[in-house]
Design a protein around this motif. Sequence first.
Motif, PDB file in Angstrom:
ATOM      1  N   ARG A 183      31.081  15.721 -18.909  1.00  0.00           N
ATOM      2  CA  ARG A 183      30.829  14.897 -17.733  1.00  0.00           C
ATOM      3  C   ARG A 183      29.409  14.373 -17.843  1.00  0.00           C
ATOM      4  NH1 ARG A 183      28.097  16.752 -12.735  1.00  0.00           N
ATOM      5  NH2 ARG A 183      26.485  16.188 -14.203  1.00  0.00           N
ATOM      6  N   LEU A 184      29.263  13.074 -17.714  1.00  0.00           N
ATOM      7  CA  LEU A 184      27.957  12.427 -17.799  1.00  0.00           C
ATOM      8  C   LEU A 184      27.803  11.463 -16.629  1.00  0.00           C
ATOM      9  CD1 LEU A 184      28.379  11.455 -21.532  1.00  0.00           C
ATOM     10  CD2 LEU A 184      26.770  13.148 -20.733  1.00  0.00           C
ATOM     11  N   TYR A 185      26.566  11.158 -16.276  1.00  0.00           N
ATOM     12  CA  TYR A 185      26.293  10.050 -15.362  1.00  0.00           C
ATOM     13  C   TYR A 185      26.306   8.764 -16.183  1.00  0.00           C
ATOM     14  CZ  TYR A 185      24.705  13.333 -11.796  1.00  0.00           C
ATOM     15  OH  TYR A 185      24.626  14.332 -10.865  1.00  0.00           O
ATOM     16  N   ASP A 186      26.624   7.654 -15.547  1.00  0.00           N
ATOM     17  CA  ASP A 186      26.695   6.396 -16.289  1.00  0.00           C
ATOM     18  C   ASP A 186      25.353   6.001 -16.918  1.00  0.00           C
ATOM     19  OD1 ASP A 186      25.441   5.522 -13.916  1.00  0.00           O
ATOM     20  OD2 ASP A 186      27.252   4.538 -13.182  1.00  0.00           O
ATOM     21  N   HIS A 187      24.228   6.366 -16.297  1.00  0.00           N
ATOM     22  CA  HIS A 187      22.931   6.003 -16.883  1.00  0.00           C
ATOM     23  C   HIS A 187      22.575   6.860 -18.105  1.00  0.00           C
ATOM     24  CE1 HIS A 187      21.609   9.342 -14.278  1.00  0.00           C
ATOM     25  NE2 HIS A 187      20.625   9.496 -15.155  1.00  0.00           N
ATOM     26  N   GLN A 188      23.358   7.897 -18.384  1.00  0.00           N
ATOM     27  CA  GLN A 188      23.103   8.740 -19.559  1.00  0.00           C
ATOM     28  C   GLN A 188      23.780   8.191 -20.824  1.00  0.00           C
ATOM     29  OE1 GLN A 188      24.482  12.402 -17.722  1.00  0.00           O
ATOM     30  NE2 GLN A 188      22.353  13.117 -17.522  1.00  0.00           N
ATOM     31  N   LYS A 232      41.029   9.500 -12.532  1.00  0.00           N
ATOM     32  CA  LYS A 232      40.131   8.373 -12.320  1.00  0.00           C
ATOM     33  C   LYS A 232      38.743   8.910 -11.988  1.00  0.00           C
ATOM     34  CE  LYS A 232      43.795   5.381 -10.629  1.00  0.00           C
ATOM     35  NZ  LYS A 232      44.886   6.236 -10.933  1.00  0.00           N
ATOM     36  N   THR A 233      37.712   8.188 -12.420  1.00  0.00           N
ATOM     37  CA  THR A 233      36.347   8.623 -12.149  1.00  0.00           C
ATOM     38  C   THR A 233      35.983   8.353 -10.702  1.00  0.00           C
ATOM     39  OG1 THR A 233      35.483   6.491 -12.882  1.00  0.00           O
ATOM     40  CG2 THR A 233      35.542   8.271 -14.496  1.00  0.00           C
ATOM     41  N   TYR A 234      34.976   9.075 -10.261  1.00  0.00           N
ATOM     42  CA  TYR A 234      34.473   8.913  -8.903  1.00  0.00           C
ATOM     43  C   TYR A 234      32.966   8.748  -8.952  1.00  0.00           C
ATOM     44  CZ  TYR A 234      33.753   9.675  -3.950  1.00  0.00           C
ATOM     45  OH  TYR A 234      33.403   9.513  -2.639  1.00  0.00           O
ATOM     46  N   ASN A 235      32.472   7.781  -8.210  1.00  0.00           N
ATOM     47  CA  ASN A 235      31.051   7.565  -8.053  1.00  0.00           C
ATOM     48  C   ASN A 235      30.425   7.171  -9.392  1.00  0.00           C
ATOM     49  OD1 ASN A 235      28.696   7.365  -6.614  1.00  0.00           O
ATOM     50  ND2 ASN A 235      28.665   9.474  -5.928  1.00  0.00           N
ATOM     51  N   ARG A 236      29.331   7.807  -9.809  1.00  0.00           N
ATOM     52  CA  ARG A 236      28.583   7.423 -11.011  1.00  0.00           C
ATOM     53  C   ARG A 236      28.972   8.229 -12.244  1.00  0.00           C
ATOM     54  NH1 ARG A 236      22.893   8.400 -10.138  1.00  0.00           N
ATOM     55  NH2 ARG A 236      22.726   7.368 -12.117  1.00  0.00           N
ATOM     56  N   TYR A 237      30.038   8.981 -12.184  1.00  0.00           N
ATOM     57  CA  TYR A 237      30.392   9.868 -13.284  1.00  0.00           C
ATOM     58  C   TYR A 237      31.318   9.182 -14.286  1.00  0.00           C
ATOM     59  CZ  TYR A 237      28.624  13.226  -9.923  1.00  0.00           C
ATOM     60  OH  TYR A 237      27.840  13.873  -9.023  1.00  0.00           O
ATOM     61  N   CYS A 238      31.217   9.631 -15.529  1.00  0.00           N
ATOM     62  CA  CYS A 238      32.149   9.230 -16.574  1.00  0.00           C
ATOM     63  C   CYS A 238      32.402  10.459 -17.441  1.00  0.00           C
ATOM     64  CB  CYS A 238      31.604   8.074 -17.398  1.00  0.00           C
ATOM     65  SG  CYS A 238      30.099   8.437 -18.317  1.00  0.00           S
ATOM     66  N   PHE A 239      33.459  10.424 -18.216  1.00  0.00           N
ATOM     67  CA  PHE A 239      33.810  11.561 -19.071  1.00  0.00           C
ATOM     68  C   PHE A 239      33.993  11.086 -20.504  1.00  0.00           C
ATOM     69  CE2 PHE A 239      34.363  13.369 -15.019  1.00  0.00           C
ATOM     70  CZ  PHE A 239      34.291  14.742 -15.163  1.00  0.00           C
ATOM     71  N   VAL A 240      33.347  11.828 -21.422  1.00  0.00           N
ATOM     72  CA  VAL A 240      33.343  11.483 -22.842  1.00  0.00           C
ATOM     73  C   VAL A 240      33.954  12.636 -23.622  1.00  0.00           C
ATOM     74  CG1 VAL A 240      31.839  11.027 -24.815  1.00  0.00           C
ATOM     75  CG2 VAL A 240      31.314  10.008 -22.591  1.00  0.00           C
ATOM     76  N   GLN A 241      34.830  12.296 -24.555  1.00  0.00           N
ATOM     77  CA  GLN A 241      35.436  13.297 -25.432  1.00  0.00           C
ATOM     78  C   GLN A 241      34.557  13.455 -26.671  1.00  0.00           C
ATOM     79  OE1 GLN A 241      39.190  12.112 -27.086  1.00  0.00           O
ATOM     80  NE2 GLN A 241      39.873  14.221 -27.255  1.00  0.00           N
ATOM     81  N   PRO A 242      34.104  14.684 -26.964  1.00  0.00           N
ATOM     82  CA  PRO A 242      33.252  14.862 -28.145  1.00  0.00           C
ATOM     83  C   PRO A 242      34.031  14.573 -29.435  1.00  0.00           C
ATOM     84  CG  PRO A 242      33.823  16.986 -27.172  1.00  0.00           C
ATOM     85  CD  PRO A 242      34.372  15.932 -26.267  1.00  0.00           C
ATOM     86  N   VAL A 243      33.289  14.178 -30.452  1.00  0.00           N
ATOM     87  CA  VAL A 243      33.865  13.836 -31.753  1.00  0.00           C
ATOM     88  C   VAL A 243      33.600  14.987 -32.707  1.00  0.00           C
ATOM     89  CG1 VAL A 243      33.735  12.227 -33.696  1.00  0.00           C
ATOM     90  CG2 VAL A 243      33.515  11.378 -31.362  1.00  0.00           C
ATOM     91  N   LYS A 244      34.629  15.450 -33.393  1.00  0.00           N
ATOM     92  CA  LYS A 244      34.450  16.539 -34.368  1.00  0.00           C
ATOM     93  C   LYS A 244      33.563  16.080 -35.525  1.00  0.00           C
ATOM     94  CE  LYS A 244      38.267  19.497 -33.479  1.00  0.00           C
ATOM     95  NZ  LYS A 244      37.941  20.852 -33.269  1.00  0.00           N
ATOM     96  N   GLU A 249      30.201  20.525 -19.776  1.00  0.00           N
ATOM     97  CA  GLU A 249      31.558  20.698 -20.294  1.00  0.00           C
ATOM     98  C   GLU A 249      32.596  20.943 -19.202  1.00  0.00           C
ATOM     99  OE1 GLU A 249      31.669  23.759 -23.258  1.00  0.00           O
ATOM    100  OE2 GLU A 249      30.432  22.625 -24.653  1.00  0.00           O
ATOM    101  N   PHE A 250      33.726  20.280 -19.366  1.00  0.00           N
ATOM    102  CA  PHE A 250      34.912  20.475 -18.528  1.00  0.00           C
ATOM    103  C   PHE A 250      36.126  20.493 -19.433  1.00  0.00           C
ATOM    104  CE2 PHE A 250      32.207  19.023 -15.157  1.00  0.00           C
ATOM    105  CZ  PHE A 250      32.748  19.557 -14.002  1.00  0.00           C
ATOM    106  N   TYR A 251      37.139  21.211 -19.015  1.00  0.00           N
ATOM    107  CA  TYR A 251      38.442  21.116 -19.655  1.00  0.00           C
ATOM    108  C   TYR A 251      39.350  20.394 -18.677  1.00  0.00           C
ATOM    109  CZ  TYR A 251      37.149  23.997 -23.584  1.00  0.00           C
ATOM    110  OH  TYR A 251      36.555  24.453 -24.724  1.00  0.00           O
ATOM    111  N   VAL A 252      39.801  19.220 -19.077  1.00  0.00           N
ATOM    112  CA  VAL A 252      40.679  18.406 -18.247  1.00  0.00           C
ATOM    113  C   VAL A 252      42.015  18.319 -18.965  1.00  0.00           C
ATOM    114  CG1 VAL A 252      41.024  16.160 -17.158  1.00  0.00           C
ATOM    115  CG2 VAL A 252      38.712  17.098 -17.389  1.00  0.00           C
ATOM    116  N   ASP A 253      43.051  18.856 -18.348  1.00  0.00           N
ATOM    117  CA  ASP A 253      44.379  18.925 -18.964  1.00  0.00           C
ATOM    118  C   ASP A 253      44.310  19.550 -20.355  1.00  0.00           C
ATOM    119  OD1 ASP A 253      45.464  17.751 -16.692  1.00  0.00           O
ATOM    120  OD2 ASP A 253      45.392  15.724 -17.529  1.00  0.00           O
ATOM    121  N   GLY A 254      43.502  20.607 -20.486  1.00  0.00           N
ATOM    122  CA  GLY A 254      43.383  21.350 -21.737  1.00  0.00           C
ATOM    123  C   GLY A 254      42.501  20.711 -22.789  1.00  0.00           C
TER     124      GLY A 254
END
Length: 188
Positions: free
Chosen positions: A178-183, A109-121, A168-173
């Motif tokens: 990681r981005l801020y919501d305003h980005q 689950k996200t915390y605070n103003r952060y969100c996570f986006v999976q890049p598209v090939k 960049e982060f690796y989450v469960d491989g």
Amino acid sequence: MKSLTDFIVKPKNNKRYSNTKNIGGIDFVVSSSQEDHKFSNREAVVLETPIGYSGPIKKGDTLLVHHNVFKFYNDMYGRQKSGRSFLKDNIFLIDSEQFFLYKDKGGWKTYNRYCFVQPVKVKQNMYINKNTTYEPLLGVMKYSNKYLKSQGINNGDTVSFIPESEYEFYVDGELLYRLYDHQITVKL
């Protein structure tokens, strides 16, 4: 033991670095550099929450932390030291600005103003050849936050984001940004 303002954590598996890879039952060291942030452990297990804390994070949950939390560094005399978060015996104090996701029994689950986006090939075609692995400034929302959900951006939505905001982060491989919501700029 509890802290007034910080979470008390330890590195997941009691390892400060995630610099080994298991191949055929044998652990191989893939990086021996303490300076390489890509191999510092990013997962912390919560031992205690701050005094008076009433948020969603509980003892035993996992936090996705900043790459400097567990790293060693060398001082000006070449002596190995721990960073400012180190308390003692592989136990660390981290504040709410040093982690970005938390994992409880229900998943990440996200915390605070952060969100996570999976890049598209990149989708190559015969007219335009792109010299990159992922589409620039484009991804699929993996972990949205409360604010973005209130704006209609949910997990699974394709979004665009501002340049130079990918962390960049690796989450469960899986590679995630990681981005801020305003980005986040556009829902496609």
